[in-house]
Structure formats: C-alpha cells, structure tokens
Design a protein around this motif. Structure first.
Motif, short mmCIF file in Angstrom:
data_model
loop_
_atom_site.label_atom_id
_atom_site.label_comp_id
_atom_site.label_asym_id
_atom_site.label_seq_id
_atom_site.Cartn_x
_atom_site.Cartn_y
_atom_site.Cartn_z
N ALA A 106 0.69 -1.40 -0.13
CA ALA A 106 -0.15 -0.03 0.11
C ALA A 106 0.81 1.19 0.10
CB ALA A 106 -0.84 -0.06 1.12
N GLY A 110 -2.64 4.14 2.00
CA GLY A 110 -3.24 2.98 2.33
C GLY A 110 -3.77 2.23 1.08
N ASN A 111 -3.82 2.91 -0.29
CA ASN A 111 -4.10 2.37 -1.46
C ASN A 111 -3.27 1.52 -2.00
OD1 ASN A 111 -6.47 3.99 -1.22
ND2 ASN A 111 -5.56 5.84 -2.06
N VAL A 112 -3.61 0.61 -2.82
CA VAL A 112 -2.94 -0.35 -3.42
C VAL A 112 -3.25 -0.19 -5.03
CG1 VAL A 112 -2.27 -2.61 -4.26
CG2 VAL A 112 -2.71 -1.99 -1.91
N ASP A 131 -4.45 -10.92 2.12
CA ASP A 131 -3.61 -10.23 3.22
C ASP A 131 -2.15 -11.06 3.51
OD1 ASP A 131 -4.19 -12.09 4.90
OD2 ASP A 131 -5.62 -10.88 6.08
N TRP A 154 -7.15 -0.33 -5.10
CA TRP A 154 -7.81 -0.78 -3.82
C TRP A 154 -7.74 0.12 -2.74
CZ3 TRP A 154 -5.56 -4.42 -0.26
CH2 TRP A 154 -6.62 -5.03 0.57
N ASP A 155 -8.67 0.25 -2.12
CA ASP A 155 -8.55 1.45 -1.08
C ASP A 155 -8.08 0.53 0.21
OD1 ASP A 155 -10.53 -0.27 -0.20
OD2 ASP A 155 -12.11 1.54 -0.07
N GLY A 156 -7.60 -0.75 0.13
CA GLY A 156 -6.93 -1.20 1.21
C GLY A 156 -7.88 -1.85 2.25
N LYS A 157 -9.43 -1.64 1.96
CA LYS A 157 -10.27 -2.19 3.03
C LYS A 157 -11.02 -3.31 2.44
CE LYS A 157 -11.46 2.35 4.61
NZ LYS A 157 -12.26 3.62 4.78
N ALA A 163 -10.19 -2.13 7.78
CA ALA A 163 -8.88 -2.24 7.15
C ALA A 163 -8.11 -3.52 6.91
CB ALA A 163 -7.74 -1.21 7.95
N GLY A 167 -0.33 -5.33 5.12
CA GLY A 167 0.33 -6.16 3.85
C GLY A 167 1.79 -6.72 4.13
N TYR A 169 0.54 -7.66 0.26
CA TYR A 169 -0.66 -8.48 -0.30
C TYR A 169 -0.19 -9.26 -1.37
CZ TYR A 169 -3.00 -4.60 2.36
OH TYR A 169 -3.35 -3.97 3.40
#
Length: 222
Positions: A106, A110-112, A131, A154-157, A163, A167, A169
């Motif tokens: 991320a 926190g975004n991927v 995860d 992806w917002d990491g959620k 949450a 990661g 991930y």
C-alpha cells in the motif's frame, strides 16, 4: 569438358608471401616484441658508443605506461560489459515502477494501485487480494475487458469496510473469454526501486517490497 584457366591461380609461394605480408601488416608490437628488440639492441650495440642508459630507461617507462593503459582499457571494457544498462537503471532509484508481480504494498494513503495485463480480450476478469496471513481480503470483478493493461486501485479495505492490514498483499488474476476459455493474464503492481545491481549484464532491481525483478520487465516508470 570445361577448362580452368591457370593464369588467375596464384602459386603456393605467391599465396604464402601475400598471407605473410598481410599478417605482418596487421601485427602490432607488444611488450614481448619490445623486450626482444631491446635485447638485440644491447647485443649489437657499438662498444665504443653504447646505448644511453637514460634513453633506455625512458623507453622502458613508456612501454610500461602503454602496457598499463592497455590493461586498464581491457578492464573497463569488461566492466562495461558486466554492467550492461545498469547505469541507466540507476536513475530509477527512488522512483516507482510497474512490473509483473503477485506482491503489492500500500502507498502512504493505504491504497494499492496496479493493473491487470491481458494477452487477449476477456469476457470476465476477476482479481483476488489476500493479506499477509493469506486470508482473502477482497475479491473484485472487473467485468469484460479488452486485451492490454487495465488499471485498478484498491483502498486497502475489506468488503465490510475494515482495514485489511499493512500487507504486503498477494494478488491473483483470473480471466476467461466468451467461450469460457482461459485468457492469459498477470498482475502488475507499482513499487519503489530501492537499489540496482548488475546481473549477467542486465540490471536487477530491488523493490520496496523486497522482491527483485529484471529491469526489462518494467512496464511503466513514475
């Protein structure tokens, strides 16, 4: 019967002389040749007018310097061959690159961010994100997509809005065409470049995820 004219065929002696002259013209004096010439010079020098020692020392110094330069040039050529394009890839350190990998991390928010690379047109593309413990964090359907790269973020959620963790991930991609046949696809992830080293003449990148990839696999640089 056909007759071959002999006027255009060189004699063995003539051919050997020509080859010897050509070889002589291509040869350059080396260190061994220099030492033989110096030995001959000392052997046949005029005893009443011997060779000046200062001049001989100067000649030896020049030969030694030339030999050192030749060896250094050879070493630099060998080093350049081993480095390959590493010097260019060094400029990527501190930048982000998009490469084929199943591992993603991320960003500061926190975004991927990544992409799916499809070898052909797909009717259905599915992305699964797991995860660090291997648990399924998110499963997303991208629907029908053309061949090429399809960007995603992806917002990491997880699906319930919590949450997914820090990661790294693991991301897997599955794609099928309209007949249900598998379409070759791979995940592309963005990662920072930490270092670059030569590897068999090709630059090897160490990413912020700890993974190492060949520079030639990079799709984009940011």
């Amino acid at each position: 019967m056909a007759t071959t004219s002999i006027q255009n065929i060189p004699t063995v002696k003539g051919a050997n002389d020509a080859a010897a002259k050509a070889k002589l013209g291509q040869r350059s004096l080396g260190q061994d040749d220099f030492l033989r010439l110096m030995t001959a010079q000392l052997q046949y020098q005029d005893p009443f007018n011997p060779t000046d020692n200062t001049q001989m020392v100067a000649q030896m110094a020049q030969m030694s310097s030339l030999s050192g330069i030749t060896e250094m040039s050879s070493t630099l050529k060998s080093l350049a061959a081993r480095m390959g394009g590493t010097s260019d890839a060094v400029s990527w350190i501190g930048k982000a690159v998009l490469t084929p990998t199943a591992t993603a991390v991320a960003d500061a928010k926190g975004n991927v961010t990544g992409a799916v690379e499809l070898d052909g047109e797909a009717q259905q593309v599915k992305v699964e994100i797991r995860d660090a413990s291997g648990n399924l964090a998110r499963s997303v359907s991208l629907g029908a997509q053309p061949a090429g790269m399809v960007d995603y973020q992806w917002d990491g959620k997880t699906d319930d809005g919590s949450a997914a963790g820090a990661g790294p991930y693991t991301i897997s991609v599955a794609a099928t065409d309209q007949n249900g046949q598998v379409v070759k696809a791979r995940n592309l992830a963005w990662a920072g470049v930490s270092s670059v080293v030569p590897n068999n003449g090709k630059p090897l990148l160490t990413l912020s995820s700890g993974e190492q990839v060949q520079a030639e696999t990079v799709r984009k640089i940011a």
